[in-house]
Scaffold this active site. Structure first.
Site, PDB file in Angstrom:
ATOM      1  N   GLU A 266       0.862  -1.190   0.000  1.00 43.77           N
ATOM      2  CA  GLU A 266       0.000   0.000   0.000  1.00 43.77           C
ATOM      3  C   GLU A 266       0.886   1.223   0.000  1.00 43.77           C
ATOM      4  OE1 GLU A 266      -2.801   0.625   3.267  1.00 43.77           O
ATOM      5  OE2 GLU A 266      -2.995  -1.530   3.493  1.00 43.77           O
ATOM      6  N   GLU A 320     -13.841   5.657  -0.385  1.00 48.53           N
ATOM      7  CA  GLU A 320     -14.738   4.745   0.337  1.00 48.53           C
ATOM      8  C   GLU A 320     -15.484   5.548   1.407  1.00 48.53           C
ATOM      9  OE1 GLU A 320     -12.646   0.834   1.170  1.00 48.53           O
ATOM     10  OE2 GLU A 320     -11.029   1.974   0.240  1.00 48.53           O
ATOM     11  N   LYS A 323     -15.518   4.693   5.423  1.00 49.14           N
ATOM     12  CA  LYS A 323     -14.337   4.522   6.264  1.00 49.14           C
ATOM     13  C   LYS A 323     -14.406   5.507   7.422  1.00 49.14           C
ATOM     14  CE  LYS A 323     -10.599   2.776   5.202  1.00 49.14           C
ATOM     15  NZ  LYS A 323      -9.236   2.416   4.754  1.00 49.14           N
ATOM     16  N   GLU A 329      -9.245   9.808   5.145  1.00 45.09           N
ATOM     17  CA  GLU A 329      -9.417   8.357   5.055  1.00 45.09           C
ATOM     18  C   GLU A 329     -10.425   7.961   3.979  1.00 45.09           C
ATOM     19  OE1 GLU A 329      -8.004   5.601   6.515  1.00 45.09           O
ATOM     20  OE2 GLU A 329      -6.473   7.037   7.144  1.00 45.09           O
TER      21      GLU A 329
END
Ligand SMILES: *[C@@H]1O[C@H](CO)[C@@H](O)[C@H](O)[C@H]1NC(C)=O
Ligand SMILES: *[C@@H]1O[C@H](CO)[C@@H](O)[C@H](O)[C@H]1NC(C)=O
Ligand SMILES: *[C@@H]1O[C@H](CO)[C@@H](O)[C@H](O)[C@H]1NC(C)=O
Length: 452
Positions: A266, A320, A323, A329
């Site tokens: 990542e 997303e 999250k 985030e």
């Protein structure tokens, strides 16, 4: 050959050479993976995502944070590579040969070889969990899964586990990189030994985003900066990502494993954060990920690892919306939930076929495609299995009551006719994107009304 012809040939060759050197970066075979997280309530179904990645992007691999069968199956019959992750909680049971082979039988073997699974990650950032019972069983679980994969006939599926850079007790300057005491010989020596023997990568998650400040922003974003000098090696680092990789390399080398490959599980940069946070904007995220892709595809390696390549997975494919935590985030994505790019770092295949924002799916899909001028129908040569799979898939997302016994469209009772209904309902309901009419290559868009 006459001298004029020789000159002509030379000119032609020179022109060809020039042409090759000025081709844009996307014309080369880019290799880049993305983390496909799905903590959102507005994301497209996995099959739509798989078709989009295959048809509209240069993304070559996805990394999943779990082993969700719907996601693994969605990538069947695409060349996109898939990295699957076991739950951390499964590690104790995976550290026995029978536990490992049971898990494989239930979670991976059903999808092989149709899905191109190339990596199996055993848990995620397990050392950061500080859970001793998991940490102690991690390397045994990696060995057992690797053995079980070989026994099942899939020795090429590599086993690894991603680490946060919290595994290092020192990382600046990079030559001082070392693993935390207590973990170095007990965990990392046997783990690196496993990676060397199985020719698999040691996986780390370097995030310059979590290490920059106002002074080091350009250094973190690969923009022109004064550099950070490492006096032990006389190396002047010009970006934080390479410095972090070299710190990991230094730690590995101190244990005698400098030759083991490194993969990047990542890394990424958000495009939005709380108002007032410097260094977070669409332009900053684009700079980080664009420069990162160029760096890992350059083949140049890092100062301490010249010419080495690093299999890399950007975090993340999508913004997303569910999250938890700070705004950032929820904004690490390269794409919005409607498949439009948040920014383009050269991963879109053809700007002409970029999707326009998808309308919200209509709750009552029309099987006949009323009001539309395009329909999705099965290919004439689609196999019975492909037709059945398509019906199964589409009917998880749209109402297929009409083609069930007693329904309006049950007759003619053929797989071809039922698949035509299901495929088209799905296609119409998701906004009529060509990539929603793929069904593993068994469907095609037509402008001829199939009900006529
Ligand atoms: C993938 O292709 C194979 C061979 O054509 C087929 O048998 C299989 O059903 C396909 N799998 C999926 C999930 O589409
Ligand atoms: C699987 O993915 C790897 C890595 O991207 C690629 O090299 C390989 O060609 C793919 N295999 C298939 C069968 O598509
Ligand atoms: C490091 O490199 C940067 C960029 O090339 C340069 O501006 C800087 O003077 C260099 N610093 C040292 C100590 O060599």
């Amino acid at each position: 050959m006459a001298p004029q012809n020789k000159a002509k040939l030379l000119l032609l060759l020179l022109q060809l050479l020039l042409l090759l050197t000025v081709l844009p970066v996307t014309a080369k075979a880019l290799t880049i993976g993305v983390n496909y997280g799905a903590t959102g309530d507005n994301l497209p179904p996995p099959a739509q995502v798989a078709a989009f990645l295959r048809d509209s992007t240069y993304i070559t691999g996805v990394k999943l944070f779990d082993a969700n069968p719907n996601f693994i199956r969605a990538f069947a019959n695409t060349s996109i590579s898939v990295a699957v992750t076991t739950p951390n909680s499964a590690i104790p049971s995976l550290s026995t040969p029978s536990g490992a082979s049971d898990w494989l039988s239930q979670n991976l073997l059903p999808f092989l070889p149709a899905t191109n699974i190339t990596l199996l990650f055993v848990g995620n950032e397990v050392l950061a969990s500080l859970d001793r019972s998991l940490i102690a069983r991690l390397v045994p679980a990696m060995r057992c899964l690797s053995d079980a994969l070989s026994a099942a006939g899939y020795p090429h599926i590599r086993v690894s586990t991603p680490h946060s850079l919290g595994i290092l007790s020192s990382s600046e300057p990079p030559s001082t990189g070392r693993f935390r005491r207590g973990y170095d010989r007990a965990i990392f020596t046997p783990m690196l030994d496993f990676h060397r023997k199985t020719k698999t990568p040691f996986t780390v998650n370097p995030y310059p985003y979590f290490g920059y400040n106002g002074r080091t922003l350009n250094y973190a974003l690969f923009r022109p900066n004064a550099g950070v000098f490492d006096s032990a090696t006389n190396i002047n680092y010009t970006n934080m990502f390479e410095a972090q990789l070299d710190a990991v390399y230094s730690a590995m080398k101190k244990l005698g494993y400098g030759d083991v490959d490194i993969a990047v599980g990542e890394t990424g940069w958000p495009s939005q954060a709380e108002a007032g946070q410097i260094g977070v904007s669409v332009a900053d995220a684009e700079a980080y990920n664009g420069n990162l892709i160029r760096m890992v595809n350059s083949g140049l390696g890092t100062p301490l690892m010249p010419k080495r390549t690093f299999e890399t997975y950007i975090f993340a494919l999508f913004n997303e919306n569910q999250k938890p935590g700070p705004i950032a985030e929820r904004n690490f994505g390269l794409f919005n939930a409607d498949l439009t790019p948040v920014y383009d770092v050269g991963l879109l295949r053809d700007p002409a076929v970029q999707p326009t924002p998808a309308p919200t799916p209509t709750p009552t899909p029309s099987g006949s495609g009323t009001g539309s001028k395009k329909w999705c129908v099965p290919k004439a040569d689609a196999s019975q299995t492909a037709l059945q799979n398509s019906i199964n898939y589409a009917c998880q997302h749209v109402d297929c009551g009409a083609i069930q016994s007693g329904g309006n469209c049950f007759q003619p009772n053929t797989l071809q006719a039922h698949a035509a209904y299901a495929m088209n309902s799905y296609y119409q309901s998701t906004g009529r994107h060509d990539y929603d009419c793929d069904f593993s290559g068994s469907a095609v868009v037509t402008t001829t009304d199939p009900s006529k």
